[in-house]
Write an enzyme that holds these catalytic residues in place. Sequence first.
Site, PDB file in Angstrom:
ATOM      1  N   LYS A 121       3.867   6.362   0.263  1.00  0.00           N
ATOM      2  CA  LYS A 121       4.639   7.611   0.322  1.00  0.00           C
ATOM      3  C   LYS A 121       6.109   7.365   0.036  1.00  0.00           C
ATOM      4  O   LYS A 121       6.722   8.044  -0.797  1.00  0.00           O
ATOM      5  CB  LYS A 121       4.489   8.261   1.695  1.00  0.00           C
ATOM      6  CG  LYS A 121       5.203   9.606   1.825  1.00  0.00           C
ATOM      7  CD  LYS A 121       5.590   9.915   3.252  1.00  0.00           C
ATOM      8  CE  LYS A 121       6.824   9.155   3.664  1.00  0.00           C
ATOM      9  NZ  LYS A 121       7.352   9.554   4.998  1.00  0.00           N
ATOM     10  N   ASP A 139       3.224  13.289   2.360  1.00  0.00           N
ATOM     11  CA  ASP A 139       3.583  13.121   3.770  1.00  0.00           C
ATOM     12  C   ASP A 139       2.739  14.100   4.590  1.00  0.00           C
ATOM     13  O   ASP A 139       1.834  14.748   4.071  1.00  0.00           O
ATOM     14  CB  ASP A 139       5.082  13.327   3.983  1.00  0.00           C
ATOM     15  CG  ASP A 139       5.521  14.771   3.768  1.00  0.00           C
ATOM     16  OD1 ASP A 139       4.687  15.619   3.364  1.00  0.00           O
ATOM     17  OD2 ASP A 139       6.707  15.060   3.993  1.00  0.00           O
TER      18      ASP A 139
END
Length: 212
Positions: A121, A139
């Site tokens: 991420k 996320d």
Amino acid sequence: MATVKQKKILQILATTYQGLGTALTHSNNFELLVAVILSAQCTDERVNIITKRLFPKYSTPAIWLEQLTEAKLMELIHDCGLFRSKAKNLLATCAILVEKHQGQVPNKFEELVLLPGVGRKTANVMLSQAFGVPAIAVDTHVFRTSRRLGLAKSDDVMAVEQELQKTIPKKNWSAAHHWLIWHGRKLCKARKPLCQLCPLQSLCTSDDKTTA
């Protein structure tokens, strides 16, 4: 390839959240990297409070290594979740940036994920925000909102990223990352989503949908 319904959803998201980017305060790539690492299990608002006390004094990886011990850094970021492990990872990352990258944040995914505290991420956020490389960082907000809206179905983060890459045109990957984040923060909240205020209400068939 997106369905007609998915295209409508993406169009409304684009119109609603046009121009909104990261809420993390930063002035260079190193500061963005630090802020994103700190943001794990911590709100952007809290991160901005923490970095406001960090960045004016400690502006480069070299300065961090020269002036910050792990104990001192823990003290400075103590109000952030997982502050002990983050302090350790941040200083280790600074050491790698100085030793292997001339103090600069690398612009390749394979090099980013080798930095302590940097996962898929965070690497995608850096590629997208710092280097303009199309990427979708999944996320908690992106994961939740994309599944609720039917843009993705999987229970796995990696699979959701791959689904979104197929559903969203590549040129919009980075922007769509922010659309979904802001939608999750403002309306499609984890608890008690504000469905009655949502411009996507008629298109959403989520089991979490509220009508109150």
